[in-house]
Design an enzyme around this catalytic site. Structure first.
Site, PDB file in Angstrom:
ATOM      1  N   ILE A  14       0.873  -0.968  -0.048  1.00 54.00           N
ATOM      2  CA  ILE A  14      -0.019   0.005   0.059  1.00 54.00           C
ATOM      3  C   ILE A  14       0.941   1.226   0.013  1.00 54.00           C
ATOM      4  O   ILE A  14       0.611   2.265  -0.446  1.00 54.00           O
ATOM      5  CB  ILE A  14      -0.973  -0.002   1.198  1.00 54.00           C
ATOM      6  CG1 ILE A  14      -2.206   0.916   0.978  1.00 54.00           C
ATOM      7  CG2 ILE A  14      -0.322   0.275   2.453  1.00 54.00           C
ATOM      8  CD1 ILE A  14      -3.048   0.805  -0.245  1.00 54.00           C
ATOM      9  N   SER A  36      12.113   1.288   6.986  1.00 52.32           N
ATOM     10  CA  SER A  36      11.990   0.055   6.206  1.00 52.32           C
ATOM     11  C   SER A  36      13.079  -0.869   6.383  1.00 52.32           C
ATOM     12  O   SER A  36      14.173  -0.518   6.535  1.00 52.32           O
ATOM     13  CB  SER A  36      11.961   0.473   4.693  1.00 52.32           C
ATOM     14  OG  SER A  36      11.974  -0.699   4.009  1.00 52.32           O
ATOM     15  N   ARG A  37      12.411  -1.836   6.732  1.00 51.93           N
ATOM     16  CA  ARG A  37      13.651  -3.101   6.863  1.00 51.93           C
ATOM     17  C   ARG A  37      14.174  -3.700   5.676  1.00 51.93           C
ATOM     18  O   ARG A  37      15.212  -4.226   5.690  1.00 51.93           O
ATOM     19  CB  ARG A  37      12.946  -4.495   7.672  1.00 51.93           C
ATOM     20  CG  ARG A  37      11.963  -3.853   9.053  1.00 51.93           C
ATOM     21  CD  ARG A  37      11.132  -5.103   9.224  1.00 51.93           C
ATOM     22  NE  ARG A  37      10.351  -5.512   8.015  1.00 51.93           N
ATOM     23  CZ  ARG A  37       9.489  -6.659   8.177  1.00 51.93           C
ATOM     24  NH1 ARG A  37       9.585  -7.302   9.194  1.00 51.93           N
ATOM     25  NH2 ARG A  37       8.938  -7.084   7.025  1.00 51.93           N
ATOM     26  N   LYS A  90      -5.580   1.910   7.753  1.00 53.70           N
ATOM     27  CA  LYS A  90      -6.690   1.075   8.215  1.00 53.70           C
ATOM     28  C   LYS A  90      -6.064  -0.530   8.386  1.00 53.70           C
ATOM     29  O   LYS A  90      -5.598  -0.809   7.746  1.00 53.70           O
ATOM     30  CB  LYS A  90      -7.944   0.987   7.443  1.00 53.70           C
ATOM     31  CG  LYS A  90      -7.799   0.819   6.011  1.00 53.70           C
ATOM     32  CD  LYS A  90      -7.299  -0.405   5.303  1.00 53.70           C
ATOM     33  CE  LYS A  90      -8.163  -1.635   5.937  1.00 53.70           C
ATOM     34  NZ  LYS A  90      -7.709  -2.638   5.112  1.00 53.70           N
TER      35      LYS A  90
HETATM   36  P1  NAP Z   1       2.272  -5.358   3.005  1.00 51.82           P
HETATM   37  O1  NAP Z   1       2.619  -5.300   1.787  1.00 51.82           O
HETATM   38  O2  NAP Z   1       2.662  -6.764   3.808  1.00 51.82           O
HETATM   39  O3  NAP Z   1       3.507  -4.406   3.501  1.00 51.82           O
HETATM   40  C1  NAP Z   1       3.635  -4.250   5.096  1.00 51.82           C
HETATM   41  C2  NAP Z   1       4.911  -3.716   5.322  1.00 51.82           C
HETATM   42  O4  NAP Z   1       5.287  -3.404   6.564  1.00 51.82           O
HETATM   43  C3  NAP Z   1       6.065  -4.669   4.722  1.00 51.82           C
HETATM   44  O5  NAP Z   1       6.544  -4.505   3.427  1.00 51.82           O
HETATM   45  C4  NAP Z   1       7.141  -4.163   5.655  1.00 51.82           C
HETATM   46  O6  NAP Z   1       7.999  -3.064   5.087  1.00 51.82           O
HETATM   47  C5  NAP Z   1       6.539  -3.598   6.922  1.00 51.82           C
HETATM   48  N1  NAP Z   1       6.718  -4.506   8.271  1.00 51.82           N
HETATM   49  C6  NAP Z   1       7.257  -4.066   9.237  1.00 51.82           C
HETATM   50  N2  NAP Z   1       7.107  -5.085  10.122  1.00 51.82           N
HETATM   51  C7  NAP Z   1       6.705  -6.153   9.252  1.00 51.82           C
HETATM   52  C8  NAP Z   1       6.110  -7.328   9.971  1.00 51.82           C
HETATM   53  N3  NAP Z   1       6.264  -7.980  11.411  1.00 51.82           N
HETATM   54  N4  NAP Z   1       5.485  -8.183   8.896  1.00 51.82           N
HETATM   55  C9  NAP Z   1       5.236  -7.611   7.914  1.00 51.82           C
HETATM   56  N5  NAP Z   1       5.647  -6.517   7.490  1.00 51.82           N
HETATM   57  C10 NAP Z   1       6.259  -5.729   8.252  1.00 51.82           C
HETATM   58  O7  NAP Z   1       0.864  -4.911   3.665  1.00 51.82           O
HETATM   59  P2  NAP Z   1       0.160  -3.700   2.832  1.00 51.82           P
HETATM   60  O8  NAP Z   1      -0.834  -4.396   1.911  1.00 51.82           O
HETATM   61  O9  NAP Z   1       0.972  -2.793   2.317  1.00 51.82           O
HETATM   62  O10 NAP Z   1      -0.667  -3.306   4.161  1.00 51.82           O
HETATM   63  C11 NAP Z   1      -0.188  -2.585   5.147  1.00 51.82           C
HETATM   64  C12 NAP Z   1      -1.407  -2.257   5.870  1.00 51.82           C
HETATM   65  O11 NAP Z   1      -2.236  -1.334   4.803  1.00 51.82           O
HETATM   66  C13 NAP Z   1      -2.544  -2.919   6.319  1.00 51.82           C
HETATM   67  O12 NAP Z   1      -3.063  -2.307   7.601  1.00 51.82           O
HETATM   68  C14 NAP Z   1      -3.575  -3.002   5.343  1.00 51.82           C
HETATM   69  O13 NAP Z   1      -4.903  -3.121   5.946  1.00 51.82           O
HETATM   70  C15 NAP Z   1      -3.605  -1.662   4.567  1.00 51.82           C
HETATM   71  N6  NAP Z   1      -3.998  -1.558   3.590  1.00 51.82           N
HETATM   72  C16 NAP Z   1      -3.675  -2.285   2.574  1.00 51.82           C
HETATM   73  C17 NAP Z   1      -4.186  -2.137   1.131  1.00 51.82           C
HETATM   74  C18 NAP Z   1      -3.908  -3.135   0.094  1.00 51.82           C
HETATM   75  O14 NAP Z   1      -4.496  -3.001  -1.092  1.00 51.82           O
HETATM   76  N7  NAP Z   1      -2.563  -3.835   0.076  1.00 51.82           N
HETATM   77  C19 NAP Z   1      -4.936  -1.259   0.953  1.00 51.82           C
HETATM   78  C20 NAP Z   1      -5.452  -0.215   1.887  1.00 51.82           C
HETATM   79  C21 NAP Z   1      -5.167  -0.455   3.194  1.00 51.82           C
HETATM   80  P3  NAP Z   1       9.625  -2.739   5.138  1.00 51.82           P
HETATM   81  O15 NAP Z   1      10.150  -3.971   4.393  1.00 51.82           O
HETATM   82  O16 NAP Z   1       9.787  -1.542   4.564  1.00 51.82           O
HETATM   83  O17 NAP Z   1       9.771  -2.840   6.548  1.00 51.82           O
END
Ligand code: NAP
Length: 317
Positions: A14, A36-37, A90
């Site tokens: 996101i 970011s990690r 969210k």
């Molecule tokens: P994601 O792709 O898994 O990204 C989350 C990022 O958080 C990871 O890439 C990592 O970034 C960091 N992180 C730090 N600690 C972590 C851990 N223990 N486990 C996993 N990641 C960790 O998830 P996302 O889809 O971006 O979603 C993140 C938030 O945005 C959620 O609350 C989700 O509900 C919300 N959201 C997502 C979407 C969607 O379509 N994907 C839409 C709206 C809202 P680093 O490597 O940079 O540390």
């Protein structure tokens, strides 16, 4: 206008798809650093931890968190403790008490806390709210169905406790519902289908009552093969409102479509709206923390009957 320096924490799907482009287009904010990690984003200074950022960059007054909900609280608390304003993706936390604690801390420190609901910034949500304001609501039907393998590939945290499973997208439907309905609703029953290898459900049916009895049925599915279905149909005493594509388009009584009717399903312009709202909150030194969508999800977990579903194997991991 001088742009406010902001840092982004958690550069995952996101952050890359929405936050970074929205900040690049914003006159109100300048992306000054990331935490970011995995390295962050090209051309922006990166820190390995929130604590390192807070120590090194006292010139950054606002921090936006895009990490999974289960790992967000400690960083957000540290940011508020260090006198920074905070914006949360969210759902705003892993559980309600986690967000209540942040809300209390922000208030104590006189800082802005913004618990965002991006779907409320979909193009037709304000028009739907305005049209429904003086109507008597007879029923609401929510269908929120998408393929987790397409929209959340490899995101193991969704299946761990606090990750919400199918309620990760469904909470968007509930954020729209609580924004557009002129009456309050509460959960009256639910069935939640848990894969045998997951802590969170993959499908659910949720029922809610309004002031006069049964009002809302939500049928939600995270294994829906095909184009996603993000639709709410509201029957009223003066016609039927259909809000489709997550709020991007709207029809009344099957009439002319309002909204652009995007060809590709997804989030369109919602994050520009979120950052504009955060800028308005900062200007007023105000917070916005509406936890009603999260309360509905928590109540579905509290009241829901647990049903078994087959093991879920993510083909992308
Ligand atoms: P994601 O792709 O898994 O990204 C989350 C990022 O958080 C990871 O890439 C990592 O970034 C960091 N992180 C730090 N600690 C972590 C851990 N223990 N486990 C996993 N990641 C960790 O998830 P996302 O889809 O971006 O979603 C993140 C938030 O945005 C959620 O609350 C989700 O509900 C919300 N959201 C997502 C979407 C969607 O379509 N994907 C839409 C709206 C809202 P680093 O490597 O940079 O540390």
């Amino acid at each position: 206008m001088t742009a406010t320096r902001i840092a982004l924490v958690g550069i995952g799907k996101i952050a890359r798809d929405q936050h970074i482009p929205a900040l690049a287009a914003s006159d109100a904010f300048e992306l000054a650093a990331t935490v970011s990690r995995s390295g962050g984003t090209e051309g922006v200074e990166n820190y390995e931890t929130v604590e390192a950022l807070l120590e090194a960059r006292r010139d950054i007054p606002a921090i936006s968190f895009c990490t999974p909900p289960q790992v967000r609280h400690a960083g957000a608390r540290a940011a508020l403790d260090a006198g920074r304003h905070v914006m949360l993706e969210k759902p705003p936390g892993a559980c309600l008490s986690d967000v209540h604690a942040l809300e209390a801390l922000a208030k104590e420190r006189g800082l802005s806390l913004f618990a965002t609901w991006h779907s409320r910034h979909a193009a037709c949500v304000p028009a739907a709210r305005a049209w429904l304001a003086d109507k008597r609501i007879r029923s609401v039907r929510i269908d929120w169905k998408e393929d987790v393998r397409v929209w959340h590939p490899g995101q193991r945290w969704i299946w761990e406790a606090g990750g919400l499973g199918v309620f990760d997208p469904t909470i968007n439907a509930f954020s729209i519902l609580t924004e557009i309905l002129p009456v309050e609703v509460h959960v009256s029953g639910a069935e939640l289908r848990f894969p045998s290898n997951c802590d969170t459900p993959i499908a659910a049916e949720v029922r809610m009552d309004g002031p006069d009895g049964p009002l809302v049925t939500a049928d939600v599915d995270f294994l829906y093969d095909g184009d996603p279905f993000w639709r709410q149909i509201v029957e009223t005493d003066a016609g039927t409102l259909t809000l489709d594509q997550g709020g991007a388009i709207m029809r009344i009584d099957g009439g002319a479509q309002q909204g652009e009717g995007w060809k590709e399903p997804g989030i369109h312009g919602e994050y520009d709206g979120l950052y504009a709202e955060f800028a308005r909150l900062l200007a007023r030194n105000a917070s916005e923390v509406d936890l009603r969508p999260m309360v509905l999800v928590a109540d579905a977990f509290t009241l829901g009957r647990r049903l078994d579903a087959p093991e879920f194997i993510d083909p992308t991991t």
